[in-house]
Each structure stands twice: as structure tokens, then as C-alpha cells.
Scaffold this active site. Sequence first.
Site, short mmCIF file in Angstrom:
data_model
loop_
_atom_site.label_atom_id
_atom_site.label_comp_id
_atom_site.label_asym_id
_atom_site.label_seq_id
_atom_site.Cartn_x
_atom_site.Cartn_y
_atom_site.Cartn_z
N LYS A 13 -6.26 54.72 -29.57
CA LYS A 13 -5.54 55.72 -28.58
C LYS A 13 -4.37 56.41 -29.10
O LYS A 13 -4.50 57.49 -28.87
CB LYS A 13 -5.00 55.14 -27.11
CG LYS A 13 -5.92 54.19 -26.52
CD LYS A 13 -5.29 53.79 -25.16
CE LYS A 13 -4.15 52.73 -25.44
NZ LYS A 13 -4.51 51.48 -26.01
N ARG A 88 -2.55 52.46 -16.43
CA ARG A 88 -3.13 51.23 -16.95
C ARG A 88 -3.35 50.35 -15.73
O ARG A 88 -3.56 49.01 -16.01
CB ARG A 88 -1.90 50.62 -17.80
CG ARG A 88 -1.91 50.59 -19.47
CD ARG A 88 -0.95 50.06 -19.89
NE ARG A 88 -0.96 49.31 -21.32
CZ ARG A 88 -0.70 50.31 -22.48
NH1 ARG A 88 -0.05 51.31 -22.30
NH2 ARG A 88 -0.76 49.71 -23.54
N ARG A 127 -0.61 47.36 -38.26
CA ARG A 127 -0.11 48.68 -37.84
C ARG A 127 1.22 49.00 -38.23
O ARG A 127 2.30 48.13 -38.15
CB ARG A 127 -0.30 48.63 -36.23
CG ARG A 127 0.37 49.82 -35.66
CD ARG A 127 0.01 50.23 -34.09
NE ARG A 127 0.29 49.13 -33.42
CZ ARG A 127 -0.08 49.34 -32.03
NH1 ARG A 127 -0.81 50.48 -31.60
NH2 ARG A 127 0.11 48.46 -31.08
N ARG A 160 5.91 46.97 -35.03
CA ARG A 160 6.28 46.81 -33.75
C ARG A 160 6.56 45.25 -33.19
O ARG A 160 5.72 44.63 -33.66
CB ARG A 160 5.40 47.62 -32.81
CG ARG A 160 5.62 48.94 -32.49
CD ARG A 160 4.49 49.59 -31.71
NE ARG A 160 4.09 48.84 -30.70
CZ ARG A 160 3.03 49.21 -29.65
NH1 ARG A 160 2.49 50.62 -30.05
NH2 ARG A 160 2.52 48.46 -28.85
N ARG A 171 -1.47 40.70 -24.66
CA ARG A 171 -1.86 42.13 -24.03
C ARG A 171 -3.16 42.40 -23.91
O ARG A 171 -3.76 43.25 -23.14
CB ARG A 171 -1.25 43.10 -25.29
CG ARG A 171 0.30 43.17 -25.33
CD ARG A 171 0.78 43.65 -26.60
NE ARG A 171 0.45 44.94 -26.90
CZ ARG A 171 0.37 45.41 -28.16
NH1 ARG A 171 0.70 44.69 -29.20
NH2 ARG A 171 0.01 46.71 -28.42
P1 ADP Z 1 -0.52 50.01 -27.30
O1 ADP Z 1 -0.74 51.40 -28.04
O2 ADP Z 1 -1.01 49.15 -28.17
O3 ADP Z 1 -1.49 50.18 -26.17
P2 ADP Z 1 1.58 50.89 -25.88
O4 ADP Z 1 2.79 51.41 -26.84
O5 ADP Z 1 0.67 51.91 -24.99
O6 ADP Z 1 0.66 49.81 -26.47
O7 ADP Z 1 2.50 49.94 -24.95
C1 ADP Z 1 3.32 49.07 -25.28
C2 ADP Z 1 3.85 48.32 -23.99
O8 ADP Z 1 4.31 49.14 -23.13
C3 ADP Z 1 2.81 47.67 -22.96
O9 ADP Z 1 2.28 46.24 -23.64
C4 ADP Z 1 3.50 47.77 -21.78
O10 ADP Z 1 4.35 46.59 -21.66
C5 ADP Z 1 4.14 48.80 -21.69
N1 ADP Z 1 3.43 49.93 -20.88
C6 ADP Z 1 3.22 51.26 -21.87
N2 ADP Z 1 2.37 52.01 -21.05
C7 ADP Z 1 2.44 51.36 -19.54
C8 ADP Z 1 1.96 51.55 -18.38
N3 ADP Z 1 1.43 52.70 -18.10
N4 ADP Z 1 2.11 50.64 -17.35
C9 ADP Z 1 2.66 49.57 -17.47
N5 ADP Z 1 3.18 49.09 -18.64
C10 ADP Z 1 3.17 50.00 -19.79
P1 ADP Z 2 -3.36 52.16 -29.72
O1 ADP Z 2 -2.47 53.51 -29.32
O2 ADP Z 2 -4.82 52.15 -28.70
O3 ADP Z 2 -2.89 51.03 -29.67
P2 ADP Z 2 -3.46 52.81 -32.52
O4 ADP Z 2 -3.85 54.41 -32.60
O5 ADP Z 2 -1.83 52.59 -32.73
O6 ADP Z 2 -3.95 52.39 -31.11
O7 ADP Z 2 -4.12 52.10 -33.50
C1 ADP Z 2 -3.79 50.70 -33.95
C2 ADP Z 2 -3.84 50.31 -35.30
O8 ADP Z 2 -5.38 50.56 -35.91
C3 ADP Z 2 -3.08 51.29 -36.14
O9 ADP Z 2 -2.50 50.48 -37.43
C4 ADP Z 2 -4.27 52.46 -36.55
O10 ADP Z 2 -3.64 52.96 -37.85
C5 ADP Z 2 -5.28 51.74 -36.80
N1 ADP Z 2 -6.51 52.62 -36.52
C6 ADP Z 2 -6.65 53.58 -35.61
N2 ADP Z 2 -7.84 54.01 -35.43
C7 ADP Z 2 -8.71 53.26 -36.33
C8 ADP Z 2 -10.05 53.14 -36.89
N3 ADP Z 2 -10.86 54.14 -36.25
N4 ADP Z 2 -10.36 52.17 -37.89
C9 ADP Z 2 -9.58 51.53 -38.31
N5 ADP Z 2 -8.03 51.28 -38.03
C10 ADP Z 2 -7.86 52.18 -37.04
#
Ligand code: ADP
Ligand code: ADP
Length: 213
Positions: A13, A88, A127, A160, A171
Amino acid sequence: MKIVMLGAPGAGKGTQALNIAKEFGIPHISTGDIFRANIKNQTELGMKAKSYMDKGALVPDDITIGMLLDRIAEKDCENGFVLDGFPRTIPQAESLKAALTLQNTAIDHAVDIEVPDEVITTRMGGRRSCPKCGGTYHVVFNAPKKEGICDNCGSELTQRADDKPETVLERLKTYHEQTQPLIDFYNKEGVLDTVDGTQKPDEVLKCILGALK
Ligand code: ADP
Ligand code: ADP
Ligand code: ZN
């Protein structure tokens, strides 16, 4: 253009939201990034959010919804935004819908990036994130030009705290219980676009841009 990104943690995302934001000239808004900035600055909001994030749980809706609605009321969101990590929960989606309806507008696209859980768990360990500009990398799949350094702003990349394997599993569980129902929510709204997130990042982007145009 008002866009919502859906998908499990690690689906891509953040990576794609940044690309979409550039393509359309709209702000990329990540609730996770906002929480992490607050934790870094030791604000009251940050202290509250940290205990939930460390466990892999969601930050409660009463904290999160107000924070996001304040952010999208800012001037740079006039022509749209791409939301990464919000909504979410169903109450978050309902609150967003209500706030936009008051302004006679609505979400145009909800992009769901589909990636199976097994792929997620192997992705997360590699990541790396830029604490300054929000850039996201992977040591193998999406490596920066210079190891450990952000291509975009030259800052040192960090790993992270919540990307350790136990927290990733927690998660994923949280995602399936509380966030996955949003796919059905946006499908019923008639704005759902589903893309295969197991392809290479530039192929995923191509599919997304095709769906948005
Ligand atoms: P990821 O990119 O791996 O999906 P995020 O950076 O979006 O993780 O979120 C990291 C953490 O921040 C989540 O596991 C949650 O604890 C919190 N968080 C982020 N966005 C929300 C949301 N919309 N509602 C509740 N918690 C959130
Ligand atoms: P999210 O925001 O959904 O948690 P991220 O964009 O942070 O996801 O991506 C999670 C990890 O996977 C990062 O290390 C990113 O560089 C890697 N990644 C993202 N897209 C791809 C893909 N299409 N194939 C392989 N790795 C990816
Ligand atoms: Zn950077």
C-alpha cells in the site's frame, strides 16, 4: 481524485500510494506515518498509539478517526488524496463516508492489493523505511540505489519495530478480523478495484493506474 488503499500489512500500500500521489499530484496520507511521527516527537497522541502498535493491535477508533478527518480538512487535500492505512475498521469507513457526504463528495476508488499471508511474512523482514520522507524499500525486492540510504532524500533507512515476525503475525490476524470486511464495504459502494499484489512493483502500479483511468 479521492483514493483509499486496502490490503494486508506488507501488501504494498505505502509503495503504491507514493506512486499514485506523484502521478495525480495529490497528498499521500499514511495514518501509520502520522502515528510514528507522533511517537518520535513524544506527543500525547504518540504515547497512546505506541502501546497498541507495539502489540500489532489497532489504535482505537476514537483517536484515529478525529486525527484523519482533521488531516483531510487541510488545504492540500482540496483536489483529493490517497489514504494509506485508513480506514481499517467499518466505523472508520462509515465516519469517512459521512464526513465526505457533508461536502457532497465521496471516495472515487478503493484499490485492494491482494497478497497471500505466506508472501507477506517473507516480505516484512526485508522492509526498510525512510523516517524522513516515508519512502519504502526492500533489501531484495526493491533495493535503494545506495544500501541503507533513501533514494529520494538521502536519509538513513530504518527497520520498523513492529516488523518482527511475532508482531507481523498479530497484525495479519488483526487485518483479517477487522480490516478485510472493508473489501465488501467498498464493493457495495461500487468503487472497488482489485489488483494482484504478487507481481513486481512496476507491474502492480501499471494495473492500478489502468483501474484509476
Ligand atoms: P502497514 O503499512 O504495515 O500496514 P501501517 O504503517 O499502516 O502498517 O500501520 C502501523 C500500525 O499503526 C498498525 O499496526 C496500527 O497499530 C496503527 N494504525 C495505522 N493506521 C491505523 C488505523 N487506521 N486504525 C488503527 N490503527 C492504525
Ligand atoms: P504496506 O504499506 O501495505 O504495509 P509496503 O509498501 O510498505 O506495504 O511494502 C512492504 C514491503 O514489501 C516493503 O519492503 C516493500 O519494499 C516491499 N514490496 C512492495 N511491493 C512489492 C512487490 N510488488 N513485490 C515485492 N516486494 C514489494
Ligand atoms: Zn527519504
